[in-house]
Design an enzyme around this catalytic site. Structure first.
Site, PDB file in Angstrom:
ATOM      1  CG  ASP A  12      29.862  34.506  41.770  1.00 12.01           C
ATOM      2  OD1 ASP A  12      28.896  34.776  40.938  1.00 12.01           O
ATOM      3  OD2 ASP A  12      30.918  34.926  41.939  1.00 12.01           O
ATOM      4  CG  ASP A  17      25.909  36.389  41.400  1.00  9.96           C
ATOM      5  OD1 ASP A  17      26.232  35.420  40.475  1.00  9.96           O
ATOM      6  OD2 ASP A  17      26.655  37.122  41.844  1.00  9.96           O
ATOM      7  CG  ASN A  41      30.755  37.674  43.635  1.00  9.01           C
ATOM      8  OD1 ASN A  41      31.437  38.424  42.875  1.00  9.01           O
ATOM      9  ND2 ASN A  41      29.340  37.565  42.985  1.00  9.01           N
ATOM     10  CB  THR A 127      25.973  34.960  36.918  1.00  5.74           C
ATOM     11  OG1 THR A 127      25.698  34.250  37.919  1.00  5.74           O
ATOM     12  CG2 THR A 127      24.921  34.863  35.815  1.00  5.74           C
ATOM     13  CG  PHE A 168      35.604  38.820  39.757  1.00  7.24           C
ATOM     14  CD1 PHE A 168      36.694  39.128  40.819  1.00  7.24           C
ATOM     15  CD2 PHE A 168      34.643  37.959  40.082  1.00  7.24           C
ATOM     16  CE1 PHE A 168      36.714  38.031  41.657  1.00  7.24           C
ATOM     17  CE2 PHE A 168      34.782  37.039  41.069  1.00  7.24           C
ATOM     18  CZ  PHE A 168      35.749  37.326  41.774  1.00  7.24           C
ATOM     19  CG  ASN A 169      32.054  36.583  36.667  1.00  2.33           C
ATOM     20  OD1 ASN A 169      32.338  36.520  37.882  1.00  2.33           O
ATOM     21  ND2 ASN A 169      30.989  36.850  36.314  1.00  2.33           N
ATOM     22  CG  HIS A 242      27.964  43.602  36.719  1.00  2.00           C
ATOM     23  ND1 HIS A 242      28.482  44.468  35.787  1.00  2.00           N
ATOM     24  CD2 HIS A 242      28.621  43.758  37.976  1.00  2.00           C
ATOM     25  CE1 HIS A 242      29.460  45.447  36.501  1.00  2.00           C
ATOM     26  NE2 HIS A 242      29.184  45.075  37.879  1.00  2.00           N
ATOM     27  CG  ASP A 243      26.129  38.317  37.752  1.00  2.00           C
ATOM     28  OD1 ASP A 243      26.852  38.625  36.986  1.00  2.00           O
ATOM     29  OD2 ASP A 243      26.334  37.896  39.243  1.00  2.00           O
TER      30      ASP A 243
END
Length: 314
Positions: A12, A17, A41, A127, A168-169, A242-243
Protein backbone atom coordinates in the site's frame (compact mmCIF):
# COMPACT_ATOMS: atom_id res chain seq x y z
CA UNK A 1 16.08 -23.59 -13.30
CA UNK A 2 16.33 -20.35 -11.31
CA UNK A 3 17.22 -20.56 -7.64
CA UNK A 4 15.74 -17.15 -6.95
CA UNK A 5 13.12 -16.80 -4.24
CA UNK A 6 9.77 -15.98 -5.81
CA UNK A 7 7.63 -13.46 -3.98
CA UNK A 8 4.31 -11.69 -4.39
CA UNK A 9 4.49 -8.25 -2.79
CA UNK A 10 1.08 -7.08 -1.54
CA UNK A 11 1.55 -3.42 -0.65
CA UNK A 12 0.00 0.00 0.00
CA UNK A 13 2.68 2.52 -1.05
CA UNK A 14 3.54 4.33 1.29
CA UNK A 15 7.14 5.51 1.68
CA UNK A 16 8.46 2.33 3.27
CA UNK A 17 6.53 0.20 0.74
CA UNK A 18 8.46 2.07 -1.97
CA UNK A 19 11.74 1.01 -0.39
CA UNK A 20 10.40 -2.55 -0.09
CA UNK A 21 9.60 -2.59 -3.81
CA UNK A 22 13.08 -1.32 -4.67
CA UNK A 23 14.68 -3.93 -2.41
CA UNK A 24 12.63 -6.75 -3.93
CA UNK A 25 13.47 -5.60 -7.46
CA UNK A 26 17.11 -4.79 -6.86
CA UNK A 27 18.17 -7.85 -4.88
CA UNK A 28 19.64 -10.54 -7.14
CA UNK A 29 18.23 -13.43 -5.07
CA UNK A 30 14.58 -12.32 -5.39
CA UNK A 31 12.20 -12.95 -8.27
CA UNK A 32 9.33 -10.48 -7.90
CA UNK A 33 6.59 -12.39 -9.71
CA UNK A 34 3.59 -10.15 -8.94
CA UNK A 35 2.57 -6.95 -7.18
CA UNK A 36 -0.85 -6.32 -5.70
CA UNK A 37 -2.13 -3.21 -3.99
CA UNK A 38 -4.40 -2.78 -1.01
CA UNK A 39 -6.05 0.29 0.47
CA UNK A 40 -4.10 1.21 3.57
CA UNK A 41 -1.69 4.11 3.88
CA UNK A 42 -4.05 5.87 1.45
CA UNK A 43 -7.14 4.89 -0.53
CA UNK A 44 -6.70 2.13 -3.11
CA UNK A 45 -6.62 4.44 -6.14
CA UNK A 46 -3.83 6.51 -4.63
CA UNK A 47 -1.63 3.62 -3.53
CA UNK A 48 -2.08 1.88 -6.88
CA UNK A 49 -1.01 5.06 -8.70
CA UNK A 50 1.95 5.28 -6.35
CA UNK A 51 2.94 1.67 -7.01
CA UNK A 52 2.87 2.25 -10.77
CA UNK A 53 5.00 5.37 -10.39
CA UNK A 54 7.53 3.58 -8.20
CA UNK A 55 7.74 0.78 -10.76
CA UNK A 56 8.52 3.31 -13.47
CA UNK A 57 11.14 5.04 -11.31
CA UNK A 58 12.84 1.77 -10.38
CA UNK A 59 12.60 0.18 -13.84
CA UNK A 60 10.20 -2.60 -12.83
CA UNK A 61 8.56 -3.54 -16.13
CA UNK A 62 7.91 -7.25 -16.53
CA UNK A 63 5.93 -7.81 -13.34
CA UNK A 64 2.11 -7.95 -13.35
CA UNK A 65 0.39 -5.54 -10.99
CA UNK A 66 -3.28 -5.56 -10.00
CA UNK A 67 -5.41 -3.50 -7.63
CA UNK A 68 -7.03 -5.38 -4.78
CA UNK A 69 -9.62 -4.65 -2.10
CA UNK A 70 -10.81 -1.12 -1.52
CA UNK A 71 -11.79 -1.57 2.13
CA UNK A 72 -11.44 -3.87 5.14
CA UNK A 73 -13.61 -6.97 5.45
CA UNK A 74 -15.97 -5.48 8.04
CA UNK A 75 -14.72 -2.08 9.12
CA UNK A 76 -14.54 1.45 7.78
CA UNK A 77 -11.49 2.57 5.84
CA UNK A 78 -8.68 4.24 7.78
CA UNK A 79 -5.74 6.07 6.20
CA UNK A 80 -2.34 7.07 7.57
CA UNK A 81 -2.26 10.58 6.13
CA UNK A 82 -0.37 12.01 9.10
CA UNK A 83 2.53 9.72 8.26
CA UNK A 84 2.37 9.45 4.46
CA UNK A 85 0.64 12.66 3.40
CA UNK A 86 -2.33 13.38 1.20
CA UNK A 87 -1.14 11.28 -1.74
CA UNK A 88 0.20 8.44 0.38
CA UNK A 89 3.64 9.27 -1.02
CA UNK A 90 4.17 12.97 -0.36
CA UNK A 91 7.59 14.50 -0.79
CA UNK A 92 8.52 13.07 -4.21
CA UNK A 93 7.41 13.43 -7.81
CA UNK A 94 6.43 10.24 -9.58
CA UNK A 95 6.92 9.56 -13.29
CA UNK A 96 4.07 8.45 -15.48
CA UNK A 97 3.36 4.71 -15.39
CA UNK A 98 5.16 2.55 -17.93
CA UNK A 99 3.05 -0.58 -17.43
CA UNK A 100 -0.69 -1.11 -17.41
CA UNK A 101 -2.68 -2.57 -14.57
CA UNK A 102 -3.60 -6.22 -14.91
CA UNK A 103 -7.35 -6.44 -15.52
CA UNK A 104 -7.75 -9.08 -12.84
CA UNK A 105 -8.64 -8.21 -9.27
CA UNK A 106 -5.58 -8.34 -7.03
CA UNK A 107 -7.02 -11.29 -5.12
CA UNK A 108 -7.33 -13.26 -8.36
CA UNK A 109 -3.79 -12.36 -9.42
CA UNK A 110 -2.56 -13.76 -6.10
CA UNK A 111 -4.58 -16.96 -6.52
CA UNK A 112 -3.68 -17.46 -10.19
CA UNK A 113 0.02 -16.88 -9.57
CA UNK A 114 0.16 -19.36 -6.70
CA UNK A 115 -1.96 -22.02 -8.41
CA UNK A 116 0.07 -21.66 -11.60
CA UNK A 117 3.42 -22.12 -9.85
CA UNK A 118 5.17 -25.11 -8.36
CA UNK A 119 3.92 -25.91 -4.86
CA UNK A 120 6.15 -24.37 -2.22
CA UNK A 121 7.76 -21.91 -4.60
CA UNK A 122 5.88 -18.67 -3.79
CA UNK A 123 6.31 -16.54 -0.67
CA UNK A 124 3.63 -13.96 0.10
CA UNK A 125 4.98 -10.69 1.46
CA UNK A 126 2.12 -8.43 2.60
CA UNK A 127 3.22 -4.99 3.80
CA UNK A 128 -0.22 -3.41 4.25
CA UNK A 129 -3.55 -4.47 5.75
CA UNK A 130 -4.13 -8.18 5.19
CA UNK A 131 -7.47 -7.96 3.38
CA UNK A 132 -6.23 -9.24 0.00
CA UNK A 133 -4.44 -12.20 1.57
CA UNK A 134 -7.44 -13.15 3.70
CA UNK A 135 -9.78 -12.91 0.72
CA UNK A 136 -7.45 -15.02 -1.41
CA UNK A 137 -7.21 -17.88 1.08
CA UNK A 138 -10.98 -17.78 1.66
CA UNK A 139 -11.77 -17.75 -2.08
CA UNK A 140 -9.27 -20.52 -2.88
CA UNK A 141 -8.25 -22.42 0.28
CA UNK A 142 -5.90 -24.62 -1.77
CA UNK A 143 -3.35 -21.82 -1.90
CA UNK A 144 -2.54 -22.39 1.78
CA UNK A 145 -0.84 -25.70 1.07
CA UNK A 146 0.94 -24.37 -2.03
CA UNK A 147 2.46 -21.20 -0.50
CA UNK A 148 5.98 -21.58 0.87
CA UNK A 149 5.33 -19.06 3.64
CA UNK A 150 3.74 -15.72 4.49
CA UNK A 151 6.19 -13.08 5.72
CA UNK A 152 4.14 -10.06 6.73
CA UNK A 153 4.96 -6.63 8.05
CA UNK A 154 2.53 -5.90 10.84
CA UNK A 155 1.76 -6.29 14.49
CA UNK A 156 4.24 -6.49 17.29
CA UNK A 157 5.00 -8.50 20.40
CA UNK A 158 5.27 -5.57 22.77
CA UNK A 159 4.71 -2.45 20.66
CA UNK A 160 1.89 -0.55 18.95
CA UNK A 161 1.63 2.60 16.84
CA UNK A 162 -2.02 2.97 15.80
CA UNK A 163 -2.98 2.48 19.43
CA UNK A 164 -1.08 1.71 22.61
CA UNK A 165 -0.99 -1.99 21.72
CA UNK A 166 -1.87 -2.29 18.01
CA UNK A 167 0.00 -1.68 14.77
CA UNK A 168 -1.68 0.06 11.80
CA UNK A 169 -1.81 -2.82 9.29
CA UNK A 170 -3.38 -5.19 11.79
CA UNK A 171 -5.71 -2.72 13.50
CA UNK A 172 -7.26 -1.45 10.27
CA UNK A 173 -8.47 -4.96 9.36
CA UNK A 174 -8.11 -7.24 12.40
CA UNK A 175 -10.56 -9.83 11.06
CA UNK A 176 -8.45 -10.26 7.92
CA UNK A 177 -5.33 -10.57 10.07
CA UNK A 178 -6.95 -13.29 12.18
CA UNK A 179 -7.82 -15.25 9.03
CA UNK A 180 -4.21 -15.02 7.83
CA UNK A 181 -2.73 -16.09 11.17
CA UNK A 182 -5.20 -18.96 11.45
CA UNK A 183 -4.74 -20.35 7.92
CA UNK A 184 -2.67 -23.56 7.69
CA UNK A 185 0.51 -22.03 6.29
CA UNK A 186 3.78 -20.80 7.75
CA UNK A 187 3.46 -17.19 8.97
CA UNK A 188 6.30 -14.94 10.09
CA UNK A 189 5.17 -11.69 11.70
CA UNK A 190 7.74 -8.94 11.21
CA UNK A 191 6.41 -6.38 13.65
CA UNK A 192 7.28 -3.11 15.29
CA UNK A 193 9.69 -4.77 17.74
CA UNK A 194 12.18 -5.09 14.88
CA UNK A 195 11.04 -2.48 12.35
CA UNK A 196 11.47 0.25 14.96
CA UNK A 197 15.16 -0.71 14.85
CA UNK A 198 15.36 -0.10 11.08
CA UNK A 199 16.03 3.61 11.46
CA UNK A 200 17.06 5.80 8.53
CA UNK A 201 19.73 7.79 10.33
CA UNK A 202 21.81 10.62 8.85
CA UNK A 203 24.58 8.08 8.27
CA UNK A 204 22.23 5.91 6.21
CA UNK A 205 21.03 8.92 4.22
CA UNK A 206 24.66 9.87 3.51
CA UNK A 207 25.38 6.37 2.20
CA UNK A 208 22.35 6.57 -0.09
CA UNK A 209 23.35 10.04 -1.26
CA UNK A 210 26.80 8.74 -2.18
CA UNK A 211 25.19 6.40 -4.73
CA UNK A 212 24.50 9.47 -6.86
CA UNK A 213 21.72 8.14 -9.12
CA UNK A 214 18.21 9.42 -9.84
CA UNK A 215 16.81 6.47 -7.89
CA UNK A 216 18.96 7.22 -4.84
CA UNK A 217 17.79 10.84 -4.96
CA UNK A 218 14.22 9.56 -5.09
CA UNK A 219 14.82 7.44 -1.99
CA UNK A 220 16.36 10.42 -0.21
CA UNK A 221 13.22 12.42 -1.00
CA UNK A 222 11.10 9.65 0.49
CA UNK A 223 13.18 9.55 3.66
CA UNK A 224 13.23 13.32 4.03
CA UNK A 225 9.42 13.54 4.10
CA UNK A 226 9.20 10.43 6.27
CA UNK A 227 11.70 11.86 8.77
CA UNK A 228 9.66 15.01 9.34
CA UNK A 229 6.37 13.11 9.51
CA UNK A 230 7.67 10.66 12.10
CA UNK A 231 9.25 13.43 14.14
CA UNK A 232 6.04 15.47 14.14
CA UNK A 233 3.62 12.60 14.74
CA UNK A 234 5.44 9.91 16.69
CA UNK A 235 8.49 11.63 18.16
CA UNK A 236 11.14 9.65 16.28
CA UNK A 237 14.40 11.46 15.54
CA UNK A 238 14.93 9.07 12.63
CA UNK A 239 12.12 7.36 10.69
CA UNK A 240 11.69 3.59 10.97
CA UNK A 241 11.51 1.98 7.54
CA UNK A 242 9.18 -0.91 8.28
CA UNK A 243 8.23 -2.76 5.13
CA UNK A 244 11.61 -3.67 3.60
CA UNK A 245 12.44 -5.58 6.78
CA UNK A 246 9.91 -8.22 5.71
CA UNK A 247 11.59 -8.47 2.30
CA UNK A 248 14.99 -8.70 3.99
CA UNK A 249 13.72 -11.62 6.09
CA UNK A 250 12.94 -13.51 2.85
CA UNK A 251 16.31 -12.64 1.31
CA UNK A 252 18.30 -13.75 4.35
CA UNK A 253 16.32 -15.18 7.27
CA UNK A 254 19.32 -14.83 9.59
CA UNK A 255 18.98 -11.03 9.47
CA UNK A 256 15.69 -11.21 11.40
CA UNK A 257 15.67 -13.44 14.46
CA UNK A 258 12.32 -14.98 15.37
CA UNK A 259 10.58 -16.94 18.11
CA UNK A 260 7.98 -19.59 17.34
CA UNK A 261 4.78 -19.00 19.29
CA UNK A 262 1.00 -18.96 18.83
CA UNK A 263 -0.28 -15.58 17.59
CA UNK A 264 -3.88 -14.37 17.78
CA UNK A 265 -5.50 -11.04 16.96
CA UNK A 266 -7.83 -9.14 19.27
CA UNK A 267 -10.98 -8.37 17.25
CA UNK A 268 -13.37 -7.22 19.99
CA UNK A 269 -11.58 -5.24 22.70
CA UNK A 270 -12.37 -1.54 22.89
CA UNK A 271 -8.84 -0.63 24.02
CA UNK A 272 -6.99 -3.59 22.53
CA UNK A 273 -8.53 -3.90 19.04
CA UNK A 274 -5.91 -5.13 16.59
CA UNK A 275 -3.43 -6.25 19.23
CA UNK A 276 -1.32 -9.22 18.14
CA UNK A 277 -1.22 -11.51 21.16
CA UNK A 278 1.98 -13.57 21.06
CA UNK A 279 1.91 -16.35 23.64
CA UNK A 280 5.47 -16.63 24.92
CA UNK A 281 4.65 -18.59 28.07
CA UNK A 282 6.91 -21.61 28.56
CA UNK A 283 5.25 -24.82 27.44
CA UNK A 284 2.46 -23.08 25.50
CA UNK A 285 3.89 -23.52 21.99
CA UNK A 286 2.66 -26.76 20.38
CA UNK A 287 5.03 -28.79 18.23
CA UNK A 288 2.98 -28.02 15.13
CA UNK A 289 2.90 -24.25 15.73
CA UNK A 290 2.96 -22.54 12.32
CA UNK A 291 3.44 -18.93 13.45
CA UNK A 292 6.52 -17.04 14.55
CA UNK A 293 7.28 -13.47 15.54
CA UNK A 294 10.36 -11.38 14.81
CA UNK A 295 12.43 -10.35 17.82
CA UNK A 296 15.82 -9.16 16.58
CA UNK A 297 17.25 -7.32 13.59
CA UNK A 298 20.81 -7.10 12.31
CA UNK A 299 20.48 -3.47 11.29
CA UNK A 300 23.87 -3.20 9.60
CA UNK A 301 23.24 -6.14 7.29
CA UNK A 302 19.69 -4.93 6.66
CA UNK A 303 20.84 -1.54 5.45
CA UNK A 304 23.63 -3.12 3.40
CA UNK A 305 20.93 -5.06 1.51
CA UNK A 306 18.81 -1.95 0.94
CA UNK A 307 21.69 0.20 -0.25
CA UNK A 308 22.99 -2.52 -2.54
CA UNK A 309 19.53 -2.88 -4.08
CA UNK A 310 19.27 0.88 -4.70
CA UNK A 311 22.62 0.74 -6.48
CA UNK A 312 21.63 -2.27 -8.61
CA UNK A 313 18.14 -0.96 -9.48
CA UNK A 314 19.32 2.57 -10.21
Amino acid sequence: MSNKKKIILDCDPGHDDAVALILAHGNPTIDLVAITTIGGNAFLGKVTKNALGIMAKAGIKDVPIAAGCTRPLLREVEEAGDVHGETGLDGVDLPEPEVELDLRHGVDLIIDTIMGSEPGSITLVPTGPLTNIAMAVRKEPAIAERVKEVVLMGGGIHEGNWSAVAEFNIKTDPEAAQIVFDAPWEVTMVGLDVTHQALATEEISARIQNIGTPLSEFVLGLLSFFRKAYKDNQGFDHPPVHDPVAVARVIDPSIVGTVRAPISVECQGSSTLGMTVVDLRPGCTPENCHTQAAQTLDTERFWDLVIDAIQRAG
